[in-house]
Design a protein around this motif. Structure first.
Motif, PDB file in Angstrom:
ATOM      1  N   PHE A  98       0.854  -1.175   0.000  1.00  0.00           N
ATOM      2  CA  PHE A  98       0.000   0.000   0.000  1.00  0.00           C
ATOM      3  C   PHE A  98       0.899   1.238   0.000  1.00  0.00           C
ATOM      4  O   PHE A  98       1.917   1.248   0.699  1.00  0.00           O
ATOM      5  N   PRO A  99       0.499   2.282  -0.753  1.00  0.00           N
ATOM      6  CA  PRO A  99      -0.651   2.370  -1.647  1.00  0.00           C
ATOM      7  C   PRO A  99      -0.402   1.692  -2.992  1.00  0.00           C
ATOM      8  O   PRO A  99       0.650   1.840  -3.591  1.00  0.00           O
ATOM      9  N   VAL A 100      -1.405   0.944  -3.433  1.00  0.00           N
ATOM     10  CA  VAL A 100      -1.413   0.313  -4.756  1.00  0.00           C
ATOM     11  C   VAL A 100      -2.822   0.483  -5.319  1.00  0.00           C
ATOM     12  O   VAL A 100      -3.777  -0.008  -4.726  1.00  0.00           O
ATOM     13  N   GLY A 101      -2.952   1.184  -6.436  1.00  0.00           N
ATOM     14  CA  GLY A 101      -4.269   1.371  -7.017  1.00  0.00           C
ATOM     15  C   GLY A 101      -4.337   2.600  -7.889  1.00  0.00           C
ATOM     16  O   GLY A 101      -3.303   3.196  -8.226  1.00  0.00           O
ATOM     17  N   ASN A 102      -5.557   2.998  -8.242  1.00  0.00           N
ATOM     18  CA  ASN A 102      -5.798   4.140  -9.121  1.00  0.00           C
ATOM     19  C   ASN A 102      -6.429   5.266  -8.317  1.00  0.00           C
ATOM     20  O   ASN A 102      -7.427   5.058  -7.615  1.00  0.00           O
ATOM     21  N   TYR A 103      -5.882   6.463  -8.454  1.00  0.00           N
ATOM     22  CA  TYR A 103      -6.310   7.615  -7.676  1.00  0.00           C
ATOM     23  C   TYR A 103      -6.734   8.751  -8.596  1.00  0.00           C
ATOM     24  O   TYR A 103      -6.025   9.076  -9.564  1.00  0.00           O
ATOM     25  N   ALA A 104      -7.855   9.379  -8.272  1.00  0.00           N
ATOM     26  CA  ALA A 104      -8.300  10.552  -9.014  1.00  0.00           C
ATOM     27  C   ALA A 104      -7.380  11.724  -8.706  1.00  0.00           C
ATOM     28  O   ALA A 104      -6.905  11.890  -7.572  1.00  0.00           O
ATOM     29  N   THR A 105      -7.121  12.537  -9.714  1.00  0.00           N
ATOM     30  CA  THR A 105      -6.301  13.740  -9.551  1.00  0.00           C
ATOM     31  C   THR A 105      -7.075  14.940 -10.088  1.00  0.00           C
ATOM     32  O   THR A 105      -8.238  14.829 -10.493  1.00  0.00           O
ATOM     33  N   LYS A 106      -6.415  16.084 -10.127  1.00  0.00           N
ATOM     34  CA  LYS A 106      -7.031  17.295 -10.663  1.00  0.00           C
ATOM     35  C   LYS A 106      -7.496  17.088 -12.102  1.00  0.00           C
ATOM     36  O   LYS A 106      -8.506  17.640 -12.537  1.00  0.00           O
ATOM     37  N   ASP A 107      -6.772  16.273 -12.837  1.00  0.00           N
ATOM     38  CA  ASP A 107      -7.142  15.942 -14.220  1.00  0.00           C
ATOM     39  C   ASP A 107      -6.613  14.556 -14.538  1.00  0.00           C
ATOM     40  O   ASP A 107      -5.409  14.377 -14.727  1.00  0.00           O
ATOM     41  N   GLY A 108      -7.486  13.567 -14.577  1.00  0.00           N
ATOM     42  CA  GLY A 108      -7.084  12.216 -14.936  1.00  0.00           C
ATOM     43  C   GLY A 108      -6.812  11.334 -13.734  1.00  0.00           C
ATOM     44  O   GLY A 108      -6.866  11.764 -12.580  1.00  0.00           O
ATOM     45  N   TRP A 109      -6.527  10.093 -14.028  1.00  0.00           N
ATOM     46  CA  TRP A 109      -6.275   9.079 -13.005  1.00  0.00           C
ATOM     47  C   TRP A 109      -4.790   8.756 -12.934  1.00  0.00           C
ATOM     48  O   TRP A 109      -4.120   8.629 -13.952  1.00  0.00           O
ATOM     49  N   LEU A 110      -4.303   8.595 -11.700  1.00  0.00           N
ATOM     50  CA  LEU A 110      -2.912   8.262 -11.452  1.00  0.00           C
ATOM     51  C   LEU A 110      -2.824   6.855 -10.886  1.00  0.00           C
ATOM     52  O   LEU A 110      -3.488   6.528  -9.893  1.00  0.00           O
ATOM     53  N   GLY A 111      -1.992   6.010 -11.504  1.00  0.00           N
ATOM     54  CA  GLY A 111      -1.728   4.682 -10.967  1.00  0.00           C
ATOM     55  C   GLY A 111      -0.545   4.731 -10.025  1.00  0.00           C
ATOM     56  O   GLY A 111       0.506   5.286 -10.356  1.00  0.00           O
ATOM     57  N   VAL A 112      -0.700   4.158  -8.856  1.00  0.00           N
ATOM     58  CA  VAL A 112       0.343   4.173  -7.826  1.00  0.00           C
ATOM     59  C   VAL A 112       0.661   2.741  -7.421  1.00  0.00           C
ATOM     60  O   VAL A 112      -0.247   1.926  -7.228  1.00  0.00           O
ATOM     61  N   THR A 113       1.943   2.428  -7.292  1.00  0.00           N
ATOM     62  CA  THR A 113       2.377   1.154  -6.720  1.00  0.00           C
ATOM     63  C   THR A 113       3.596   1.430  -5.852  1.00  0.00           C
ATOM     64  O   THR A 113       4.668   1.760  -6.353  1.00  0.00           O
ATOM     65  N   VAL A 114       3.421   1.332  -4.555  1.00  0.00           N
ATOM     66  CA  VAL A 114       4.514   1.546  -3.603  1.00  0.00           C
ATOM     67  C   VAL A 114       4.805   0.223  -2.909  1.00  0.00           C
ATOM     68  O   VAL A 114       3.907  -0.367  -2.296  1.00  0.00           O
ATOM     69  N   VAL A 115       6.042  -0.247  -3.014  1.00  0.00           N
ATOM     70  CA  VAL A 115       6.404  -1.555  -2.465  1.00  0.00           C
ATOM     71  C   VAL A 115       7.493  -1.440  -1.400  1.00  0.00           C
ATOM     72  O   VAL A 115       7.331  -1.894  -0.274  1.00  0.00           O
ATOM     73  N   THR A 116       8.616  -0.832  -1.748  1.00  0.00           N
ATOM     74  CA  THR A 116       9.779  -0.851  -0.867  1.00  0.00           C
ATOM     75  C   THR A 116       9.726   0.291   0.147  1.00  0.00           C
ATOM     76  O   THR A 116       9.032   1.291  -0.054  1.00  0.00           O
ATOM     77  N   PRO A 117      10.494   0.170   1.257  1.00  0.00           N
ATOM     78  CA  PRO A 117      10.570   1.278   2.223  1.00  0.00           C
ATOM     79  C   PRO A 117      11.029   2.584   1.579  1.00  0.00           C
ATOM     80  O   PRO A 117      10.493   3.652   1.881  1.00  0.00           O
ATOM     81  N   ALA A 118      12.017   2.504   0.674  1.00  0.00           N
ATOM     82  CA  ALA A 118      12.515   3.720   0.020  1.00  0.00           C
ATOM     83  C   ALA A 118      11.431   4.376  -0.836  1.00  0.00           C
ATOM     84  O   ALA A 118      11.326   5.609  -0.890  1.00  0.00           O
ATOM     85  N   GLN A 119      10.626   3.561  -1.510  1.00  0.00           N
ATOM     86  CA  GLN A 119       9.551   4.128  -2.322  1.00  0.00           C
ATOM     87  C   GLN A 119       8.499   4.812  -1.453  1.00  0.00           C
ATOM     88  O   GLN A 119       7.956   5.858  -1.839  1.00  0.00           O
ATOM     89  N   TRP A 120       8.210   4.268  -0.299  1.00  0.00           N
ATOM     90  CA  TRP A 120       7.249   4.901   0.593  1.00  0.00           C
ATOM     91  C   TRP A 120       7.771   6.264   1.053  1.00  0.00           C
ATOM     92  O   TRP A 120       7.028   7.262   1.037  1.00  0.00           O
ATOM     93  N   LEU A 121       9.034   6.330   1.419  1.00  0.00           N
ATOM     94  CA  LEU A 121       9.610   7.615   1.831  1.00  0.00           C
ATOM     95  C   LEU A 121       9.563   8.615   0.680  1.00  0.00           C
ATOM     96  O   LEU A 121       9.225   9.788   0.869  1.00  0.00           O
ATOM     97  N   GLY A 122       9.895   8.148  -0.532  1.00  0.00           N
ATOM     98  CA  GLY A 122       9.882   9.024  -1.695  1.00  0.00           C
ATOM     99  C   GLY A 122       8.483   9.509  -2.026  1.00  0.00           C
ATOM    100  O   GLY A 122       8.279  10.672  -2.401  1.00  0.00           O
ATOM    101  N   PHE A 123       7.501   8.629  -1.925  1.00  0.00           N
ATOM    102  CA  PHE A 123       6.126   9.004  -2.226  1.00  0.00           C
ATOM    103  C   PHE A 123       5.628  10.057  -1.237  1.00  0.00           C
ATOM    104  O   PHE A 123       4.994  11.045  -1.626  1.00  0.00           O
TER     105      PHE A 123
END
Length: 814
Positions: A236-261
């Motif tokens: 988590f987070p893994v899925g599709n998120y609404a944005t100001k314009d369009g949908w964003l796909g997110v896939t966070v797996v590693t500890p470093a990716q979570w910090l970056g996100f």
């Protein structure tokens, strides 16, 4: 004009179905002369929507795409004269692709046993739903029924159900590629070994997608529950998120990716928060975190977030609809779409993603009308193979060496395909950066308990390989790799596009070492283009392809399929690309670069929707579990907790049979329900009646009862259920093995059988432990014991994972 890799081949297609057609398209678009034998009046698939003007009649645009660059002749296999004419055609052909049912093949004058006797040099590949043996052999199926049995439905959708059934067309790509790879491997060795026959089935082909979830379930002892749309896996987070314009796909797996996100969205304090720092804790607190994340993502457009994610090396994606996908500059610049023509109509459709730089495929082209080449004179030719392969012959790729620089799922599964067919696969890891499928979190027991040797899914993806370790950030490590490349036939990597070039090991450098080397690279968007540096997982690839926008119910957010679909699809396409490169190399002695985009590999999976948008200017609304032709069709509740059966009524006669099964003579006698169009007008009432019956029957009994009545049906299985599936047990899909650190466990087999065998190939090698074959491989390269010992002492090689280096080049595979 340079000859295409398969231009020496003549292929005959018999039967119908999109898996057969896609396999044939791979041959035709890469230069083979493919002759499609259609029944009188033409293949019935010519009438599947979307329809376009084919010159006097409307025909399927998707069918046209599947059959570009083929010849079409008409032949009635029940008529002796037509059968004799087709047999004469086969006498000059290299390969028969046959999608007739196994019982129809056995009863035909063109039975495979007879053809093997009278035409031993003819290679044959059959394609069927369930293969030639086992309890399901004669079951009727649709895409949704097959997916349900393969464990690819039950985990998708709202927690309360029903599970989500995707659109048709995806099995065609998976099964078509699965048939293409061993078939081409057999043809590769035909001059020396003779012609081979393979029997491929779509059910086991689809298990190449399920196998990761099966491994997760076996490791955990149970399967995760269905927890909602776009909620899946253990991350988590893994899925599709609404944005100001369009949908964003997110896939966070590693500890470093979570910090970056967290830093990207302006909430860096969330990163080290002990409530959320561990993947499992974020999964538990998903609702709480979503209430924080969703409002923040509405402040920028999906494109702004995606481009920022590229800078931060985060696996994000735009989630386009079909119109947006067709208009994406990156796709257009790379030539991902090209024209298909049939009659007076033309439209854009996906180009085959195997981007061979020296011998590229035909970018779609013209499709034939039914019987267009009945009177055409085919040039006489003589096939290369003169005999059938002998018993106990070496596997077709014996003697081929491939250097495997891949990690995770997509790359390793690609190379595994060729290892299964006899190639010598040398998997290269490093002690500092082992394959991340050995584990993404190096904290806790990872080092002291060597948990990196114990992950189930690593064993699945890396059978039939040898393994070595090399620290490629050192001069010594790169020097050894160069010696390995000098004697190899091919090399493949799925690192991010910039990783190997920063080590001085770009494509040009590798081909300077060995000009005949086939080099396959497979970043998310390919090695060229403005998005080439994008990071991706299988879920990211699904998101970026636009597939979620045509899956599920109208009004729902873009819906994920919960199976990291992009990885196995990318792996199969990369394996096909490797085989095409090896065919070109065998004929010319040349190597070449194959620039594979894993996102482009996904596009054939939604070709029908892309084609509909291009040909008509719109995409049909999502219809959930209903089907555009079969009524009723869906996934219905059965007796028990969260038990489901998928069924599809394909004909009016099957509707009568369903009425008998449900004890509804009033429905059978109602003339307004006698046709699919009539039933569609009253689909709500019909589905209530179906649910009333299925809810009283356990799922296995519902499936058997419906199949006995001649109705396509299958239990919606969990991945862990497949370990005890009676068909898979009978046909030997699971092979029990024992490996150091793992103990006894089960491994899946290939999804084909050679000749008329009941069982698949035995697994010759288990997945290597870290550095298991260092000494063996390095001695083959000519290194002395002293040199090997020196490499070990300097940490260039080893067999124990160590702490990652600070700074330098990170060998990120995704």
């Amino acid at each position: 004009m340079r000859a295409l890799p398969l231009s020496e081949l003549r292929v005959v297609e018999i039967g119908s179905g999109d898996a057969l057609a896609y396999c044939g398209k791979l041959f035709a678009d890469f230069g083979a002369e493919v002759i499609k034998v259609e029944p009188p009046g033409g293949d019935p698939d010519r009438q599947i929507a979307p329809l376009v003007d084919a010159g006097g009649r409307r025909e399927s645009a998707t069918f046209a795409w599947l059959n570009t660059n083929k010849y079409s002749i008409l032949g009635d296999l029940d008529q002796p004269d037509d059968t004799a004419r087709i047999e004469r055609l086969l006498a000059d052909s290299d390969l028969l692709l046959d999608a007739r049912h196994p019982t129809a093949i056995e009863a035909s004058p063109l039975s495979h046993r007879r053809l093997r006797e009278v035409q031993p040099g003819l290679a044959i590949t059959s394609l069927s739903w369930f293969g030639e043996h086992g309890p399901y052999r004669d079951y009727l199926a649709t895409d949704s029924v097959c997916r349900s049995l393969a464990g690819l439905v039950k985990l998708v959708g709202p927690a309360e159900g029903p599970p989500v059934l995707p659109r048709d067309g995806q099995i065609a790509v998976i099964a078509g590629l699965t048939a293409f790879i061993p078939t081409l491997a057999g043809l590769y060795a035909r001059a020396d070994q003779g012609a081979r026959r393979f029997a491929v089935n779509a059910f086991e082909a689809m298990l190449q997608i399920t196998e990761f979830d099966i491994a997760l379930a076996l490791e955990a002892g149970s399967t995760r529950p269905r927890i909602g749309l776009n909620r899946f896996g253990r991350g988590f987070p893994v899925g599709n998120y609404a944005t100001k314009d369009g949908w964003l796909g997110v896939t966070v797996v590693t500890p470093a990716q979570w910090l970056g996100f967290c830093a990207m969205i302006g909430l860096p304090e969330l990163g080290p928060d002990p409530r959320y720092s561990a993947t499992a804790d974020r999964f538990i607190h998903a609702d709480e975190l979503n209430s924080i994340i969703r409002p923040v993502l509405m402040h920028k457009t999906a494109l702004e977030w995606f481009e920022r994610g590229i800078e931060l090396r985060l696996p994000l994606a735009l989630v386009p609809d079909m119109a947006q996908l067709l208009a994406q500059p990156v796709m257009r610049e790379r030539g991902a779409f090209a024209k298909v023509e049939i009659g007076a109509s033309s439209f854009d459709a996906p180009v085959l993603p195997q981007r061979l730089t020296k011998s590229p495929c035909k970018p779609n082209g013209r499709a034939p009308r039914a019987g267009e080449h009945n009177d055409a004179e085919l040039s006489p030719r003589r096939r290369t193979a003169e005999r059938a392969v002998r018993p106990n012959e070496a596997l077709p790729l014996s003697g081929i060496r491939i250097v495997d620089l891949t990690m995770g799922w997509a790359g390793p599964s690609a190379v595994r395909q060729l290892g299964d067919l006899g190639a010598d696969i040398i998997k290269v890891e490093s002690c500092q950066y082992p394959d991340w499928f050995r584990g993404t979190d190096p904290r806790g027991p990872y080092h002291p308990e060597r948990t990196y040797e114990k992950t189930y899914w690593f064993q699945t993806m890396n059978r039939n390989k040898r393994g070595i370790t090399l620290d490629l950030t050192t001069d010594d490590g790169r020097a050894v790799l160069k010696r390995l490349l000098a004697g190899a036939d091919a090399v493949i990597d799925n690192y991010a596009a910039d990783v190997l070039p920063r080590l001085g090991l770009d494509v040009a450098a590798m081909q300077a070492i060995n000009p005949r080397l086939v080099v396959v690279t497979m970043p998310a968007f390919g090695i060229t283009g403005r998005w080439s540096a994008a990071r991706a997982y299988g879920s990211t690839l699904e998101q970026a392809s636009g597939l979620p926008s045509v899956t599920g119910r109208d009004g729902d957010p873009p819906t994920m399929l919960h199976a990291a679909l992009g990885d196995p699809v990318g792996g199969l396409n990369a394996a096909a690309a490797l085989m095409l490169g090896l065919m070109h190399q065998k004929r010319t002695g040349e190597g070449q670069h194959i620039d594979l985009s894993q996102v482009e590999c996904m596009l054939p999976m939604l070709a029908s929707s892309i084609i509909e948008q291009s040909a008509t200017g719109h995409t049909s609304p999502r219809i959930g579990n209903r089907h555009p032709r079969f009524v009723p069709s869906g996934c219905f509740p059965c007796a028990g907790d969260d038990q489901w059966v998928t069924l599809a009524v394909q004909t009016d006669a099957q509707w009568k049979a369903l009425c008998r099964v449900m004890h509804r003579p009033d429905f059978a006698a109602d003339p307004s329900l006698a046709t699919a169009d009539g039933r569609r007008a009253d689909e709500d009432r019909i589905e209530i009646a179906v649910r009333h019956w299925t809810s009283s029957v356990r799922p296995e009994l519902a499936m058997v009862t419906l199949q006995e009545a001649g109705i396509a049906a299958g239990v919606a299985r969990l991945p862990i259920d497949l370990v005890g599936d009676p068909h898979l047990l009978k046909t030997g899909h699971w092979q029990p093995v024992v490996r150091r650190f793992m103990g006894a466990h089960l491994l899946p087999s290939v999804s084909y059988r050679e000749d008329f065998a009941d069982l698949p190939y035995p697994i010759e090698r288990l997945a290597p432990t870290l550095g298991q074959h260092n000494d063996e491989v390095l001695r083959e390269l000519g290194l002395s014991d002293a040199e090997i010992e020196g490499l070990h002492d300097r940490g260039v090689i080893g067999n124990v994972a160590t702490t990652k280096k600070s700074g330098g080049v990170r060998l990120a595979a995704e």
